[in-house]
Scaffold this motif. Structure first.
Motif, PDB file in Angstrom:
ATOM      1  N   PHE A   1     -50.862  -9.958 -58.371  1.00 34.09           N
ATOM      2  CA  PHE A   1     -50.728  -9.385 -57.035  1.00 34.09           C
ATOM      3  C   PHE A   1     -51.870  -9.832 -56.129  1.00 34.09           C
ATOM      4  CE2 PHE A   1     -51.235  -6.180 -53.739  1.00 34.09           C
ATOM      5  CZ  PHE A   1     -49.958  -6.185 -53.209  1.00 34.09           C
TER       6      PHE A   1
ATOM      7  N   VAL B   1     -51.722 -11.742 -52.496  1.00 37.53           N
ATOM      8  CA  VAL B   1     -52.405 -11.277 -51.280  1.00 37.53           C
ATOM      9  C   VAL B   1     -53.317 -12.369 -50.726  1.00 37.53           C
ATOM     10  CG1 VAL B   1     -54.142  -9.648 -50.408  1.00 37.53           C
ATOM     11  CG2 VAL B   1     -52.283  -8.837 -51.887  1.00 37.53           C
TER      12      VAL B   1
ATOM     13  N   LEU C   1     -49.015  -8.014 -46.714  1.00 41.10           N
ATOM     14  CA  LEU C   1     -49.884  -8.377 -47.827  1.00 41.10           C
ATOM     15  C   LEU C   1     -51.255  -8.809 -47.329  1.00 41.10           C
ATOM     16  CD1 LEU C   1     -47.608 -10.364 -50.340  1.00 41.10           C
ATOM     17  CD2 LEU C   1     -48.480  -8.039 -50.562  1.00 41.10           C
TER      18      LEU C   1
ATOM     19  N   LEU D   1     -54.034  -6.297 -46.853  1.00 41.39           N
ATOM     20  CA  LEU D   1     -54.719  -5.733 -48.019  1.00 41.39           C
ATOM     21  C   LEU D   1     -55.895  -6.575 -48.489  1.00 41.39           C
ATOM     22  CD1 LEU D   1     -51.568  -4.707 -50.100  1.00 41.39           C
ATOM     23  CD2 LEU D   1     -52.992  -3.213 -48.697  1.00 41.39           C
TER      24      LEU D   1
ATOM     25  N   ALA E   1     -46.160   2.022 -51.612  1.00 48.93           N
ATOM     26  CA  ALA E   1     -46.756   0.800 -52.162  1.00 48.93           C
ATOM     27  C   ALA E   1     -46.204   0.515 -53.556  1.00 48.93           C
ATOM     28  CB  ALA E   1     -48.279   0.944 -52.213  1.00 48.93           C
TER      29      ALA E   1
ATOM     30  N   GLU F   1     -43.071  -2.643 -55.166  1.00 47.37           N
ATOM     31  CA  GLU F   1     -43.226  -3.536 -56.317  1.00 47.37           C
ATOM     32  C   GLU F   1     -42.330  -3.124 -57.484  1.00 47.37           C
ATOM     33  OE1 GLU F   1     -44.885  -6.302 -56.102  1.00 47.37           O
ATOM     34  OE2 GLU F   1     -45.538  -5.806 -54.053  1.00 47.37           O
TER      35      GLU F   1
ATOM     36  N   GLN G   1     -48.578  -5.281 -60.830  1.00 49.30           N
ATOM     37  CA  GLN G   1     -48.561  -5.597 -59.402  1.00 49.30           C
ATOM     38  C   GLN G   1     -48.495  -4.319 -58.567  1.00 49.30           C
ATOM     39  OE1 GLN G   1     -46.279  -9.480 -58.395  1.00 49.30           O
ATOM     40  NE2 GLN G   1     -45.290  -8.713 -60.245  1.00 49.30           N
TER      41      GLN G   1
ATOM     42  N   GLU H   1     -51.961  -2.581 -58.606  1.00 52.85           N
ATOM     43  CA  GLU H   1     -52.967  -3.162 -57.712  1.00 52.85           C
ATOM     44  C   GLU H   1     -52.621  -2.909 -56.254  1.00 52.85           C
ATOM     45  OE1 GLU H   1     -56.583  -5.583 -57.162  1.00 52.85           O
ATOM     46  OE2 GLU H   1     -55.804  -3.893 -58.314  1.00 52.85           O
ATOM     47  N   ARG H   2     -51.331  -2.923 -55.920  1.00 56.44           N
ATOM     48  CA  ARG H   2     -50.961  -2.623 -54.535  1.00 56.44           C
ATOM     49  C   ARG H   2     -51.370  -1.192 -54.180  1.00 56.44           C
ATOM     50  NH1 ARG H   2     -46.125  -5.405 -51.484  1.00 56.44           N
ATOM     51  NH2 ARG H   2     -46.654  -4.737 -49.385  1.00 56.44           N
TER      52      ARG H   2
ATOM     53  N   GLU I   1     -54.268  -0.149 -51.384  1.00 57.94           N
ATOM     54  CA  GLU I   1     -53.951   0.801 -50.313  1.00 57.94           C
ATOM     55  C   GLU I   1     -54.880   2.010 -50.380  1.00 57.94           C
ATOM     56  OE1 GLU I   1     -52.172   0.649 -47.742  1.00 57.94           O
ATOM     57  OE2 GLU I   1     -50.401  -0.610 -48.043  1.00 57.94           O
TER      58      GLU I   1
END
Length: 329
Positions: free
Chosen positions: A69, A73, A113, A116, A146, A150, A260, A263-264, A268
Motif C-alpha cells: 500500500f 501511495v 492516495l 496520504l 478506509a 481496500e 493494505q 496501512e490505509r 488516515e
C-alpha cells in the motif's frame, strides 16, 4: 510508450514501501524492478518468517500488504498510476504482487492516495499510554471507509466485545509464559543494549515503551524477563479504544488485502492526529482468532487488533537500506 523510470525514483518508492509496519519489524519483503516493463515485483522473504508465532505466514503477508500500500501511495505521489495484481503467479508462492507503474498519460493517478503520502513517515507504533478520550465518530467513519476501500471491514467493538478481545490477549500472554519456546521469535527480533543503536530491523529497546503498571491497553512487553535499563513503568488507559480489522476470507490474497487496508487505516489515523499500535498476539493461534469475531454477526476473519488514541506517536524504528531489499533488472 512510456519512458523508462530512473532507478533513483524506484528507490524512493521502495524506501516509502519499507516504512510499513511488520510483525516485530522483521521487514519480510524483497522487491525487484523490471525496468523494461516498469513493473515492481513484491516477494516474501522467508528468511524473516516466524515459524513459532506465524506458522502460516499470515502476519508476513499482512506486513507485505502494508508495504504494498505504501508503494501505491508513493507511486501516485510521484505522478504515477500503479496497477496492482495480487498473487499473480500461483505456482510461485513467494511472489505476492506485481505493480505496473503506469504513467499519467496511460491512467490518471488517484489523488486520494497522494493525500496520504506525508503520513508514511509520520506513522510510528506507539507503546505508550494514551489519554482516556474517545475517538470521535466522524474519525471512526473515516477509518471504516478506509478499510472498506481496500476490501476489508473495520469494527469498533462494544464494551463486552472489547473485554472479550482483551481476555484473549491475556490468554495469549499466559500461553507464552507457560511455553518458553513461544518467545523464540520475539527474542530473535528484539534489539537490546548497543545493538539497538545500530540495528536495521527488529524492535529496539528505545521503542519498547514503559512497562504497564495497570490499565487495560493491550501492549506486548518485548522485554520478557530480560532487564532493560531506565525503562520504568506507568499506568495506561483504563478504557482501551480498539478496532478489529477483518476480511471475508482467510487466504494469502485476503491477508495481502488486510495489510493494505491496515496501512490505509493507519495513515488516515495519523492524519487525524491519532497514535496507534497493533497487536496480533491473540490472533497467532487460529482457535483464539475465531473467538475474536463480532459476537453478533460471527462472520469475517479478524486479521489485526488496533489500539487507537491520543498520545505520543512513539519513536521511529530502524529500516533496512533500500539496496538490501531492491534488485533492478
Amino acid at each position: 510508450m512510456a519512458s523508462p523510470l530512473e532507478e533513483k525514483t524506484v528507490a524512493r518508492l521502495v524506501a516509502a514501501a519499507t516504512a510499513a509496519p511488520s510483525m516485530h519489524n522483521a521487514q519480510p519483503w524483497r522487491f525487484r524492478f523490471l525496468t523494461g516493463e516498469r513493473v515492481v515485483l513484491l516477494h516474501a522473504d522467508l528468511e524473516r518468517a516466524m515459524p513459532r508465532s506465524d506458522p502460516d505466514n499470515r502476519a508476513l503477508h499482512i506486513g507485505c500488504g502494508a508495504a504494498l500500500f505504501n508503494l501505491r501511495v508513493a507511486s501516485v505521489h510521484a505522478g504515477l498510476a500503479p496497477r496492482t495484481r495480487l498473487v499473480p503467479e500461483p505456482e510461485d508462492p513467494l511472489l505476492l504482487a506485481a505493480v505496473h507503474l503506469a504513467g499519467p498519460a496511460e491512467r490518471a493517478p488517484d489523488p486520494d492516495l497522494a493525500r496520504l503520502y506525508p503520513a508514511i513517515r509520520q506513522r510510528h507504533t506507539s507503546r505508550h499510554p494514551f489519554a482516556d478520550k474517545d475517538v470521535p465518530e466522524d474519525v471512526r467513519a473515516t477509518l471504516r471507509e478506509a478499510a472498506a476501500r481496500e476490501g476489508a471491514e473495520l469494527l469498533f467493538p462494544g464494551p463486552w466485545h472489547a473485554d472479550t478481545v482483551l481476555e484473549l490477549v491475556r490468554d495469549a500472554e499466559s500461553r507464552d509464559v507457560m511455553d518458553p519456546a513461544a518467545n523464540e521469535d520475539l527474542v530473535r527480533w528484539t534489539r537490546l543494549g548497543p545493538e539497538a543503536d545500530t540495528a536495521v530491523d527488529g524492535v529496539p529497546e528505545y521503542a519498547f515503551g514503559p512497562r504497564k503498571r495497570d490499565g487495560k491497553a493491550p501492549v506486548r512487553d518485548f522485554t520478557g524477563r530480560r532487564p532493560v535499563a531506565d525503562r520504568g513503568s506507568t499506568s495506561f488507559e483504563r478504557t482501551a479504544h480498539l478496532a478489529l480489522l477483518s476480511t471475508p476470507g482467510d487466504g494469502p490474497a485476503d491477508w495481502l488485502r488486510a495489510g493494505q487496508a491496515l496501512e490505509r487505516v493507519l495513515l488516515e489515523a495519523t492524519l487525524a492526529d491519532l497514535a496507534t499500535s497493533l497487536t496480533s498476539h491473540a490472533l497467532e493461534d487460529r482457535d483464539l482468532r475465531l473467538l475474536a469475531r463480532d459476537p453478533g454477526s460471527g462472520t469475517g476473519q479478524v486479521q489485526m487488533v488496533l489500539r487507537l488514541g491520543y498520545g505520543p506517536r512513539g519513536p521511529a524504528t530502524p529500516r533496512r537500506p533500500v539496496a538490501d531489499v531492491l534488485d533492478v533488472v
